[in-house]
Design a protein around this motif. Structure first.
Motif, PDB file in Angstrom:
ATOM      1  N   LYS A  64      17.169  -6.264  -0.359  1.00  0.00           N
ATOM      2  CA  LYS A  64      16.288  -5.102  -0.287  1.00  0.00           C
ATOM      3  C   LYS A  64      15.898  -4.879   1.163  1.00  0.00           C
ATOM      4  CE  LYS A  64      13.988  -5.244  -4.757  1.00  0.00           C
ATOM      5  NZ  LYS A  64      12.663  -5.321  -5.399  1.00  0.00           N
ATOM      6  N   GLY A  65      15.717  -3.611   1.515  1.00  0.00           N
ATOM      7  CA  GLY A  65      15.314  -3.264   2.869  1.00  0.00           C
ATOM      8  C   GLY A  65      13.817  -3.471   3.073  1.00  0.00           C
ATOM      9  N   ASP A  66      13.345  -3.098   4.245  1.00  0.00           N
ATOM     10  CA  ASP A  66      11.920  -3.191   4.547  1.00  0.00           C
ATOM     11  C   ASP A  66      11.145  -2.196   3.704  1.00  0.00           C
ATOM     12  OD1 ASP A  66      12.467  -5.090   6.461  1.00  0.00           O
ATOM     13  OD2 ASP A  66      12.605  -3.622   8.086  1.00  0.00           O
ATOM     14  N   LYS A  67       9.883  -2.526   3.465  1.00  0.00           N
ATOM     15  CA  LYS A  67       9.045  -1.644   2.657  1.00  0.00           C
ATOM     16  C   LYS A  67       8.639  -0.419   3.460  1.00  0.00           C
ATOM     17  CE  LYS A  67       6.140  -2.588  -0.758  1.00  0.00           C
ATOM     18  NZ  LYS A  67       5.020  -3.164  -1.505  1.00  0.00           N
ATOM     19  N   ILE A  69       5.999   2.765   3.312  1.00  0.00           N
ATOM     20  CA  ILE A  69       4.779   3.239   2.666  1.00  0.00           C
ATOM     21  C   ILE A  69       4.800   4.760   2.594  1.00  0.00           C
ATOM     22  CG2 ILE A  69       2.257   3.283   2.767  1.00  0.00           C
ATOM     23  CD1 ILE A  69       3.445   0.520   2.222  1.00  0.00           C
ATOM     24  N   VAL A  70       4.578   5.288   1.395  1.00  0.00           N
ATOM     25  CA  VAL A  70       4.499   6.730   1.187  1.00  0.00           C
ATOM     26  C   VAL A  70       3.032   7.045   0.906  1.00  0.00           C
ATOM     27  CG1 VAL A  70       5.288   8.666  -0.195  1.00  0.00           C
ATOM     28  CG2 VAL A  70       6.815   6.727   0.216  1.00  0.00           C
ATOM     29  N   PHE A  71       2.383   7.745   1.828  1.00  0.00           N
ATOM     30  CA  PHE A  71       0.961   8.059   1.677  1.00  0.00           C
ATOM     31  C   PHE A  71       0.776   9.568   1.678  1.00  0.00           C
ATOM     32  CE2 PHE A  71      -3.355   8.701   3.355  1.00  0.00           C
ATOM     33  CZ  PHE A  71      -4.062   7.980   2.413  1.00  0.00           C
ATOM     34  N   LYS A  72       0.132  10.063   0.625  1.00  0.00           N
ATOM     35  CA  LYS A  72      -0.129  11.496   0.506  1.00  0.00           C
ATOM     36  C   LYS A  72      -1.629  11.724   0.537  1.00  0.00           C
ATOM     37  CE  LYS A  72       3.886  12.191  -2.423  1.00  0.00           C
ATOM     38  NZ  LYS A  72       4.371  12.661  -3.724  1.00  0.00           N
ATOM     39  N   LYS A  73      -2.041  12.767   1.238  1.00  0.00           N
ATOM     40  CA  LYS A  73      -3.466  13.076   1.338  1.00  0.00           C
ATOM     41  C   LYS A  73      -3.647  14.577   1.477  1.00  0.00           C
ATOM     42  CE  LYS A  73      -7.562  12.353   4.114  1.00  0.00           C
ATOM     43  NZ  LYS A  73      -8.159  11.763   5.284  1.00  0.00           N
ATOM     44  N   ARG A  74      -4.633  15.098   0.778  1.00  0.00           N
ATOM     45  CA  ARG A  74      -5.019  16.493   0.954  1.00  0.00           C
ATOM     46  C   ARG A  74      -6.457  16.508   1.432  1.00  0.00           C
ATOM     47  NH1 ARG A  74      -2.387  18.774  -4.563  1.00  0.00           N
ATOM     48  NH2 ARG A  74      -0.221  18.498  -3.905  1.00  0.00           N
ATOM     49  N   ARG A  75      -6.665  17.100   2.577  1.00  0.00           N
ATOM     50  CA  ARG A  75      -7.999  17.098   3.162  1.00  0.00           C
ATOM     51  C   ARG A  75      -9.008  17.809   2.267  1.00  0.00           C
ATOM     52  NH1 ARG A  75      -7.867  19.339   9.080  1.00  0.00           N
ATOM     53  NH2 ARG A  75      -7.508  21.224   7.877  1.00  0.00           N
ATOM     54  N   ARG A  76     -10.192  17.245   2.245  1.00  0.00           N
ATOM     55  CA  ARG A  76     -11.355  17.834   1.576  1.00  0.00           C
ATOM     56  C   ARG A  76     -11.172  18.030   0.071  1.00  0.00           C
ATOM     57  NH1 ARG A  76     -10.601  20.677   6.351  1.00  0.00           N
ATOM     58  NH2 ARG A  76      -9.653  22.422   5.234  1.00  0.00           N
ATOM     59  N   HIS A  77     -10.231  17.320  -0.535  1.00  0.00           N
ATOM     60  CA  HIS A  77     -10.046  17.438  -1.975  1.00  0.00           C
ATOM     61  C   HIS A  77     -10.090  16.079  -2.670  1.00  0.00           C
ATOM     62  CE1 HIS A  77      -9.063  21.713  -2.156  1.00  0.00           C
ATOM     63  NE2 HIS A  77      -8.422  21.529  -1.015  1.00  0.00           N
ATOM     64  N   ASN A  78     -10.447  15.038  -1.940  1.00  0.00           N
ATOM     65  CA  ASN A  78     -10.527  13.674  -2.481  1.00  0.00           C
ATOM     66  C   ASN A  78      -9.220  13.274  -3.180  1.00  0.00           C
ATOM     67  OD1 ASN A  78     -11.732  11.223  -2.911  1.00  0.00           O
ATOM     68  ND2 ASN A  78     -12.643  11.824  -4.875  1.00  0.00           N
ATOM     69  N   TYR A  79      -8.089  13.582  -2.531  1.00  0.00           N
ATOM     70  CA  TYR A  79      -6.776  13.295  -3.089  1.00  0.00           C
ATOM     71  C   TYR A  79      -6.044  12.342  -2.157  1.00  0.00           C
ATOM     72  CZ  TYR A  79      -1.928  14.080  -4.546  1.00  0.00           C
ATOM     73  OH  TYR A  79      -0.626  13.909  -4.966  1.00  0.00           O
ATOM     74  N   GLY A  84       4.731   2.437  -2.388  1.00  0.00           N
ATOM     75  CA  GLY A  84       5.661   1.705  -1.535  1.00  0.00           C
ATOM     76  C   GLY A  84       7.063   1.807  -2.110  1.00  0.00           C
ATOM     77  N   HIS A  85       8.063   1.652  -1.257  1.00  0.00           N
ATOM     78  CA  HIS A  85       9.461   1.732  -1.701  1.00  0.00           C
ATOM     79  C   HIS A  85      10.301   0.757  -0.886  1.00  0.00           C
ATOM     80  CE1 HIS A  85      13.230   3.400  -3.094  1.00  0.00           C
ATOM     81  NE2 HIS A  85      13.623   3.445  -1.837  1.00  0.00           N
TER      82      HIS A  85
END
Length: 122
Positions: A64-67, A69-79, A84-85
């Motif tokens: 397996k390759g290196d991990k 990180i997939v991070f998603k964020k929407r400002r001002r919407h508490n999302y 990880g992959h």
């Protein structure tokens, strides 16, 4: 002698004895695989025909390759979402470059057998 092969949507320049990391190929460690999609082959500055040319390789390991990180964020919407992959890949050792494809080698034998059949009936 070197060759450029395509596997997993990527191209690799290989020579006998090289180790390369490619997208996952089915098989256990120690098994041999044949890479048939040869784009270019040559020896030094001389290029050779790639008709029926194959590259023989041996699977060293499945890893397996290196991990990533997939991070998603929407400002001002508490999302916020964090995932990880780890991509699976195969480590190959190139055994030899050359030889003809087995499918193409069988075709002339079948044609020869068809040519002998009408002579036997007459």
């Amino acid at each position: 002698m070197f060759a450029i092969v395509r596997t997993g949507g990527k191209q690799y320049r290989v020579a006998a004895g090289d180790k390369i990391v490619v997208e996952k190929i089915e098989g256990e460690a120690g098994a041999s695989v044949t890479l048939g999609d040869v784009l270019l082959a040559g020896d030094g500055s001389d290029l050779k025909s790639t008709d029926g040319l194959t590259v023989a390789a041996e699977i060293i390991a499945q890893a397996k390759g290196d991990k990533v990180i997939v991070f998603k964020k929407r400002r001002r919407h508490n999302y916020r979402r964090k995932n990880g992959h780890r991509q699976r890949h195969t480590i190959l050792k190139i055994v030899s470059i050359g030889g003809s494809d087995q499918k193409q080698a069988k075709a002339p034998k079948a044609a020869k057998a068809d040519a002998d059949a009408p002579a036997a009936q007459a």
